[in-house]
Each structure stands twice: as structure tokens, then as C-alpha cells.
Design a protein around this motif. Structure first.
Motif, PDB file in Angstrom:
ATOM      1  N   THR A  87     -12.904  81.274-128.012  1.00 21.18           N
ATOM      2  CA  THR A  87     -12.528  81.197-129.425  1.00 21.18           C
ATOM      3  C   THR A  87     -13.468  80.234-130.143  1.00 21.18           C
ATOM      4  OG1 THR A  87     -11.068  79.276-129.239  1.00 21.18           O
ATOM      5  CG2 THR A  87     -10.117  81.432-128.695  1.00 21.18           C
ATOM      6  N   GLY A  88     -13.186  80.011-131.419  1.00 24.47           N
ATOM      7  CA  GLY A  88     -13.914  78.995-132.163  1.00 24.47           C
ATOM      8  C   GLY A  88     -13.457  77.592-131.838  1.00 24.47           C
ATOM      9  N   GLY A  89     -12.396  77.463-131.031  1.00 30.53           N
ATOM     10  CA  GLY A  89     -11.867  76.153-130.641  1.00 30.53           C
ATOM     11  C   GLY A  89     -10.370  76.082-130.893  1.00 30.53           C
ATOM     12  N   MET A  90      -9.608  75.664-129.887  1.00 26.41           N
ATOM     13  CA  MET A  90      -8.151  75.595-129.980  1.00 26.41           C
ATOM     14  C   MET A  90      -7.615  74.166-130.031  1.00 26.41           C
ATOM     15  SD  MET A  90      -7.214  78.722-130.196  1.00 26.41           S
ATOM     16  CE  MET A  90      -5.433  78.628-129.940  1.00 26.41           C
ATOM     17  N   GLY A  91      -8.510  73.199-129.973  1.00 29.81           N
ATOM     18  CA  GLY A  91      -8.085  71.809-130.041  1.00 29.81           C
ATOM     19  C   GLY A  91      -9.205  70.914-129.551  1.00 29.81           C
ATOM     20  N   ALA A  92      -9.084  69.613-129.827  1.00 30.14           N
ATOM     21  CA  ALA A  92     -10.133  68.668-129.417  1.00 30.14           C
ATOM     22  C   ALA A  92      -9.545  67.275-129.282  1.00 30.14           C
ATOM     23  CB  ALA A  92     -11.274  68.657-130.435  1.00 30.14           C
ATOM     24  N   ILE A  93     -10.243  66.451-128.483  1.00 31.22           N
ATOM     25  CA  ILE A  93      -9.861  65.058-128.298  1.00 31.22           C
ATOM     26  C   ILE A  93     -11.094  64.170-128.439  1.00 31.22           C
ATOM     27  CG2 ILE A  93      -7.844  65.493-126.860  1.00 31.22           C
ATOM     28  CD1 ILE A  93      -9.607  64.984-124.403  1.00 31.22           C
ATOM     29  N   CYS A  94     -10.864  62.908-128.822  1.00 30.82           N
ATOM     30  CA  CYS A  94     -11.970  61.983-129.035  1.00 30.82           C
ATOM     31  C   CYS A  94     -11.417  60.547-129.024  1.00 30.82           C
ATOM     32  CB  CYS A  94     -12.631  62.273-130.385  1.00 30.82           C
ATOM     33  SG  CYS A  94     -14.013  61.209-130.821  1.00 30.82           S
ATOM     34  N   PRO A  95     -12.125  59.586-128.399  1.00 27.64           N
ATOM     35  CA  PRO A  95     -13.355  59.755-127.621  1.00 27.64           C
ATOM     36  C   PRO A  95     -13.044  60.197-126.203  1.00 27.64           C
ATOM     37  CG  PRO A  95     -12.744  57.446-127.690  1.00 27.64           C
ATOM     38  CD  PRO A  95     -11.727  58.169-128.533  1.00 27.64           C
ATOM     39  N   VAL A  96     -14.080  60.656-125.499  1.00 31.92           N
ATOM     40  CA  VAL A  96     -13.948  61.018-124.090  1.00 31.92           C
ATOM     41  C   VAL A  96     -15.066  60.330-123.310  1.00 31.92           C
ATOM     42  CG1 VAL A  96     -12.801  63.225-124.478  1.00 31.92           C
ATOM     43  CG2 VAL A  96     -15.298  63.124-124.471  1.00 31.92           C
ATOM     44  N   ASN A  97     -14.847  60.168-122.013  1.00 32.18           N
ATOM     45  CA  ASN A  97     -15.834  59.514-121.151  1.00 32.18           C
ATOM     46  C   ASN A  97     -16.299  60.470-120.061  1.00 32.18           C
ATOM     47  OD1 ASN A  97     -15.679  56.897-122.445  1.00 32.18           O
ATOM     48  ND2 ASN A  97     -13.655  56.705-121.511  1.00 32.18           N
ATOM     49  N   ILE A  98     -16.693  61.662-120.475  1.00 27.93           N
ATOM     50  CA  ILE A  98     -17.122  62.673-119.511  1.00 27.93           C
ATOM     51  C   ILE A  98     -18.513  62.357-118.976  1.00 27.93           C
ATOM     52  CG2 ILE A  98     -17.700  65.124-119.258  1.00 27.93           C
ATOM     53  CD1 ILE A  98     -15.544  65.639-121.446  1.00 27.93           C
ATOM     54  N   LEU A  99     -19.410  61.883-119.857  1.00 30.64           N
ATOM     55  CA  LEU A  99     -20.785  61.601-119.461  1.00 30.64           C
ATOM     56  C   LEU A  99     -20.962  60.122-119.149  1.00 30.64           C
ATOM     57  CD1 LEU A  99     -22.739  63.697-122.131  1.00 30.64           C
ATOM     58  CD2 LEU A  99     -21.871  64.428-119.902  1.00 30.64           C
ATOM     59  N   THR A 100     -21.761  59.844-118.116  1.00 25.08           N
ATOM     60  CA  THR A 100     -22.082  58.458-117.779  1.00 25.08           C
ATOM     61  C   THR A 100     -23.091  57.905-118.792  1.00 25.08           C
ATOM     62  OG1 THR A 100     -23.963  59.042-116.381  1.00 25.08           O
ATOM     63  CG2 THR A 100     -21.779  58.997-115.340  1.00 25.08           C
TER      64      THR A 100
END
Length: 302
Positions: A112-125
Motif C-alpha cells: 500500500t501507500g503506507g498503513m502507519g508509521a513510528i518515529c524515532p526508531v533505532n533500526i540502523l547502527t
């Protein structure tokens, strides 16, 4: 020299179908052009891949965007969005966020075009973030680009890959990122244009958004509008951003698609999500649909 998934592109149906037979699924089939965020199919079987290729090249489901299809290596990992403000030479990274692209809980269903989002995230080192910034620097300097540069990323067990670039804020990422901004956005934009030093301040908070769509999204929209109703006891911790809402006096209607977003900011991600899900039932229309697991993996990992 920017790391992307392996791919091949085709404009002839029979050649594309022959290639599909030579690739071990899963694979990703993409319409080469704008398709309202719906031009990507993650094909789990060769039958699914052949069907997607026919839909694009033979049936022209996406118009001109489907005159060429890209068949891409499937990358297994965790997605992240990296958005930066750019002044033609330097980039100012904004808070890292994560979009939820697939329609259904558990990251299932169509894209889809996007169903939701969160911020901030620590996925990348820290090292991975620096590597991403270095790759984006190449793009900025090559194009002397000023504006917003959005990188869609996939972190696999081996490395970080670039899925896409956009020259705009992401949706729904913008709803969470910009709500955490503690600087004046217009000032940052002017600094980009004028080549001034780029700085940004952030609120010490977390933000989440959940998209309310129609149950038929992203397959089709409604032929007739349906009424949207709200209860009066909405918590003030939740903001509403309309996407596909028709206003007529004191009444609101929609004909489907992604209808609206609910956004909350709080001291933890869990509380921000609880604010939304404790109020989401207070919006009603025929066919209302939303994911019930936005941000859950991030909370469980913590």
C-alpha cells in the motif's frame, strides 16, 4: 555505486515471462513509474509473478507506468525510512522512522501507500547511518539537489540496501517526523534554499500514526460515498489528518482508499500507540479498516 537489489527490466511480455521462469521465488515485480504506491507486488510463487507481469504489461493496469516492468531480487529484512533536508551540498538527516507498507497485520497482504508509521526508531547502527548518509551525499552533489531527499531502506542480515529515492516527505512518515520537530520547518526550508547552516531541534518524545482505510483498499475505491461519524469524547492526545475525506457542511464522507490518519505524541512509543488504539473505535464508517499491530515489533524488541 549505491547498493540496491539485483534486477532486470522488460517491455516485452514473452521475454519477461521467460525470465520469471528462470528466477527462484519470492521475487518483486514493479511497474516502472508512478502507480499511487500500488505498483509493487511481492510474488511468493512463479504463478503470482506471472500474474503480476501480465497485469502490468498485458492489461496495462497502471497505464504508462506499466509499459516497463522491473523484476527485482527479494530482500528479506527490516525496512526503515531515512529522510533529509538538502541544501545542494550538505544533508541534514531528520529523525529516522519506519513505515508499515503491507495492508494486513503481521506484514501480510498487498503493498500500500503506507498503513502507519513510528518515529524515532533505532533500526540502523551509527555506522550504517553514516554509510547511508555518504551514499545520499553522492546523489546530492551529482544533482546539486535542494529540497527533501527520502531514502527507503532495507536492512538485511548482510547489509543495508536502498529500495527507492523520493524527492518529498514520505506519507505516513511525515505525520510522525514533523510532529516531533521542535524547529520551524519554514526556516529549515529557507536555509536549504539560501545555503545557510542546517540545524534542527527535536522534542524528547515518540510519535505514532495509524492509517484508517477502507476494507477494499488498495484494490478499489467505492462507487458511492459513505458517511464518517465521530464520537464526542476524543482524547486530546490524538490528532486527525484527513486523506480522502469529503466535507459537506458539518458532515464528512469518503469513497474509500486511505481515509485518514490518527497521530499521537507521548513520552514512550507504547503510550503513543495506546492513545491511538484506545480512541480508534470512535471513528466509524462502513468498511472501516486499519492494522492493529503498528509499532508492535518495535515495542516487543525493547
Amino acid at each position: 555505486e549505491i547498493p540496491t537489489a539485483g534486477y532486470a527490466s522488460f517491455d516485452k511480455l514473452h521475454v519477461a515471462l521467460e525470465y520469471v521462469k528462470s528466477v527462484k521465488p519470492p521475487m518483486v515485480i514493479k511497474a516502472n513509474g508512478l502507480a499511487e504506491g500500488k505498483g509493487v507486488v511481492v510474488a511468493q510463487t512463479q504463478v503470482d509473478a506471472e500474474r503480476a507481469v501480465r497485469k502490468m504489461l498485458e492489461n496495462r493496469a497502471f497505464g504508462e507506468a506499466g509499459t516497463i516492468v522491473v523484476i527485482e531480487e527479494y530482500l528479506q529484512g527490516e525496512e526503515a525510512s531515512f529522510i533529509a533536508m538538502v541544501d545542494g551540498t550538505n544533508i541534514l538527516p531528520l529523525a529516522s522512522s519506519q513505515d508499515h507498507k503491507t495492508r494486513d497485520d503481521g506484514d501480510k497482504g498487498p503493498n500500500t501507500g503506507g498503513m502507519g508509521a513510528i518515529c524515532p526508531v533505532n533500526i540502523l547502527t551509527t555506522d550504517e547511518l553514516l554509510e547511508v548518509k555518504n551514499h545520499m551525499d553522492k546523489v546530492v552533489k551529482k544533482l546539486n539537489y535542494k529540497g527533501v531527499l527520502y531514502a527507503g531502506l532495507m536492512k538485511t542480515k548482510d547489509k543495508v540496501y536502498f529500495l527507492e529515492f523520493n524527492c518529498r516527505f514520505g506519507d505516513p512518515e511525515a505525520q510522525v517526523i514533523l510532529n516531533l520537530l521542535d524547529s520551524n520547518l519554514l526556516d529549515i526550508m529557507n536555509d536549504c534554499i539560501e545555503g545557510n547552516d542546517l540545524t534542527v531541534k527535536w522534542k524528547n518524545s515518540y510519535a505514532a500514526t495509524v492509517v484508517l482505510s477502507h476494507v477494499d483498499y488498495p484494490i478499489k475505491k467505492l462507487k458511492e460515498v459513505v458517511n464518517i461519524s465521530y464520537t464526542n469524547d476524543f482524547d486530546n492526545s490524538v490528532k486527525i489528518y484527513n486523506s480522502n475525506v469529503i466535507e459537506a457542511g458539518q458532515y464528512q464522507y469518503t469513497n474509500g482508499g486511505r481515509v485518514l490518519s490518527m497521530v499521537s505524541i507521548d513520552k514512550t512509543l507504547q503510550i503513543a500507540l495506546e492513545n491511538i488504539y484506545n480512541n480508534i473505535h470512535k471513528i466509524q464508517y462502513k468498511g472501516v479498516y486499519y492494522r492493529r499491530d503498528i509499532g508492535c515489533n518495535n515495542i516487543l524488541e525493547k
